[in-house]
Design an enzyme around this catalytic site. Structure first.
Site, PDB file in Angstrom:
ATOM      1  N   PHE A 120     -16.396  25.216  39.470  1.00  0.00           N
ATOM      2  CA  PHE A 120     -16.604  23.779  39.253  1.00  0.00           C
ATOM      3  C   PHE A 120     -15.522  23.050  40.034  1.00  0.00           C
ATOM      4  CE2 PHE A 120     -15.995  19.969  36.484  1.00  0.00           C
ATOM      5  CZ  PHE A 120     -17.297  19.532  36.354  1.00  0.00           C
ATOM      6  N   ALA A 127      -6.781  13.192  41.418  1.00  0.00           N
ATOM      7  CA  ALA A 127      -7.926  12.930  40.536  1.00  0.00           C
ATOM      8  C   ALA A 127      -8.070  14.117  39.598  1.00  0.00           C
ATOM      9  CB  ALA A 127      -9.199  12.719  41.345  1.00  0.00           C
ATOM     10  N   GLY A 128      -7.348  14.064  38.480  1.00  0.00           N
ATOM     11  CA  GLY A 128      -7.367  15.158  37.523  1.00  0.00           C
ATOM     12  C   GLY A 128      -8.162  14.800  36.288  1.00  0.00           C
ATOM     13  N   SER A 129      -7.453  14.381  35.235  1.00  0.00           N
ATOM     14  CA  SER A 129      -8.134  14.026  33.995  1.00  0.00           C
ATOM     15  C   SER A 129      -9.056  12.822  34.177  1.00  0.00           C
ATOM     16  CB  SER A 129      -7.101  13.728  32.902  1.00  0.00           C
ATOM     17  OG  SER A 129      -6.439  14.914  32.503  1.00  0.00           O
ATOM     18  N   ILE A 154      -8.824  25.058  41.167  1.00  0.00           N
ATOM     19  CA  ILE A 154     -10.218  25.388  40.885  1.00  0.00           C
ATOM     20  C   ILE A 154     -10.321  26.820  40.342  1.00  0.00           C
ATOM     21  CG2 ILE A 154     -12.537  25.525  41.826  1.00  0.00           C
ATOM     22  CD1 ILE A 154     -11.224  22.685  41.698  1.00  0.00           C
ATOM     23  N   GLN A 280      11.824  32.421   2.358  1.00  0.00           N
ATOM     24  CA  GLN A 280      10.901  31.313   2.136  1.00  0.00           C
ATOM     25  C   GLN A 280      10.710  30.449   3.382  1.00  0.00           C
ATOM     26  OE1 GLN A 280      12.280  29.275  -1.404  1.00  0.00           O
ATOM     27  NE2 GLN A 280      10.889  30.468  -2.691  1.00  0.00           N
ATOM     28  N   GLY A 341      14.439  36.622  18.413  1.00  0.00           N
ATOM     29  CA  GLY A 341      14.749  37.037  19.780  1.00  0.00           C
ATOM     30  C   GLY A 341      13.648  37.877  20.398  1.00  0.00           C
ATOM     31  N   GLU A 364      -9.336  20.428  31.039  1.00  0.00           N
ATOM     32  CA  GLU A 364     -10.468  19.777  30.359  1.00  0.00           C
ATOM     33  C   GLU A 364     -10.064  18.404  29.830  1.00  0.00           C
ATOM     34  OE1 GLU A 364     -13.464  20.848  30.434  1.00  0.00           O
ATOM     35  OE2 GLU A 364     -13.219  22.934  31.008  1.00  0.00           O
TER      36      GLU A 364
END
Length: 385
Positions: A120, A127-129, A154, A280, A341, A364
């Site tokens: 896709f 030009a991302g989101s 991509i 706890q 650790g 997305e």
């Protein structure tokens, strides 16, 4: 799918994930490669086409069924899902949502079988989101379209057989209009795939930049034919809405695995002569993670129901993607904390998942973009000031 058949599919996938893929996670992470035998097994199980219609060789799962399947697939390295995710999701759905009957008949059976791997190609450097600002262009020259531009990050680009390429076909139209989608086979002259990216996590899932230098494709490559001209943005948004529920489900599956890893470690690790599960504050970390996982699962299933019913295909996918991606990041962080650790050491599962989980808040649509989408949908004109 019949309930009994679907239950059998889930059971088979669960065994596959936990018995065959989980033992290979460290190797996949180290080599940054999915073993060929896992790819072939996934093809035989129909995983390259679980969300595609049965008439084209897929399993035809609903969004609600797909979400449950993703819970199982999310239990292991996300590179497994990434291997066939674009075929089922944003790439395959381009044809399902916008393709002509001829295009569907030609491509979807091969995509569903895994014989063709689809990518896709929407995201660009600037030009991302918000893909409405994309600058890749296509113009008609005789009976061919000529494409110029570049795409970034991509998924599956180094392995793809075909790219669903979004390009601006009307430079004078408003930003969300004038964009069309093209089927561009790999190997087309002028199409170049850069070396794969070296990422923080999700090793085994390959991404790369893709360049288009006077790439020529026939008029028939326009997704949707003439009716699809300048309608690519709507196609992309429809695919991405589905993808957001899909990715949310993956986050839930990973959260379940992280809770299991935390519980097992707390039940067996001793400190100061005591099992750390008796402390706890450690119990609090695990309780918070289990609560997050439980809420994420419920949110995804509700969003999937509404998506199937068609009653919410915008706010719901954004809400669940926003919540689930932030949720799994919190769960991953707590899992490392429970391990102390040891959780910071390569080779320990929670360290790997910590790196893997970070991406979910970005692709997305970032968490910030989801906030904007949700708020604007609720506020309407008031959001514009």
């Amino acid at each position: 799918m019949d309930a009994a058949d679907f239950s059998a599919v889930l059971s088979e996938v669960r065994r596959f994930v936990r018995e065959r893929v989980v033992p290979l996670e460290a190797e996949i992470d180290e080599k940054d490669e999915m073993p060929a035998e896992i790819r072939e097994a996934a093809k035989k199980m129909g995983l390259f086409g679980f969300a595609l219609p049965e008439e084209y060789g897929g399993l035809g799962l609903s969004m609600y069924e797909e979400a449950q399947l993703m819970f199982e697939l999310g239990y292991t390295t996300p590179s497994l899902r990434s291997m066939f995710g674009t075929n089922n999701g944003i790439a395959g759905h381009v044809l399902m949502v916008g393709g002509t009957e001829e295009q569907k008949a030609d491509w979807l059976p091969r995509i569903a079988s895994g014989d063709v791997l689809a990518s896709f190609a929407l995201t660009e450097a600037e030009a991302g989101s918000d893909p409405s600002t994309l600058t890749t262009r296509a113009h008609l020259d005789g009976d061919e379209w000529v494409i110029n531009g570049a795409k970034r990050y991509i998924t599956n680009a180094p392995l793809a057989d075909v790219f669903m390429v979004f390009a601006r076909t009307d430079p004078d139209a408003p930003r969300t209009r004038g964009i069309s989608t093209f089927l561009v086979p790999a190997g087309t002259p002028g199409l170049t795939v850069a070396p794969k990216d070296h990422k923080m996590g999700q090793f085994g899932a390959w991404t790369a930049d893709v360049y288009f230098d006077d790439v020529r494709v026939p008029a028939s490559a326009l997704v949707g034919g003439e009716a699809g001209l300048n309608r690519g943005f709507g196609t992309a948004m429809g695919c991405i809405a589905h993808g957001r529920v899909h990715i949310s489900s993956l986050c839930v599956g990973m959260a379940e695995r992280l809770v299991d890893e935390s519980v097992e470690y707390a039940r067996t690790r001793r400190q100061s002569g005591k099992l750390i599960g008796s402390f706890q504050l450690v119990q609090g970390l695990i309780a918070d993670s289990m609560t997050d996982y439980y809420a994420g699962r419920a949110t995804v299933l509700e969003a999937a129901r509404a998506f199937d019913a068609g009653t919410d295909t915008k706010i719901g996918p954004s809400c669940t993607k926003y919540f689930a991606s932030e949720m799994v990041w919190r769960v991953a962080d707590r899992a490392v904390q429970v391990h102390g650790g040891a959780g910071y050491m390569r080779g320990v599962a929670v360290e790997r998942f910590y790196r893997d989980a970070r991406l979910f808040r970005i692709y997305e649509g970032t968490s910030q973009i989801q906030q904007v989408i949700i708020a604007k949908a609720l506020l309407g004109e008031a959001a514009r000031g």
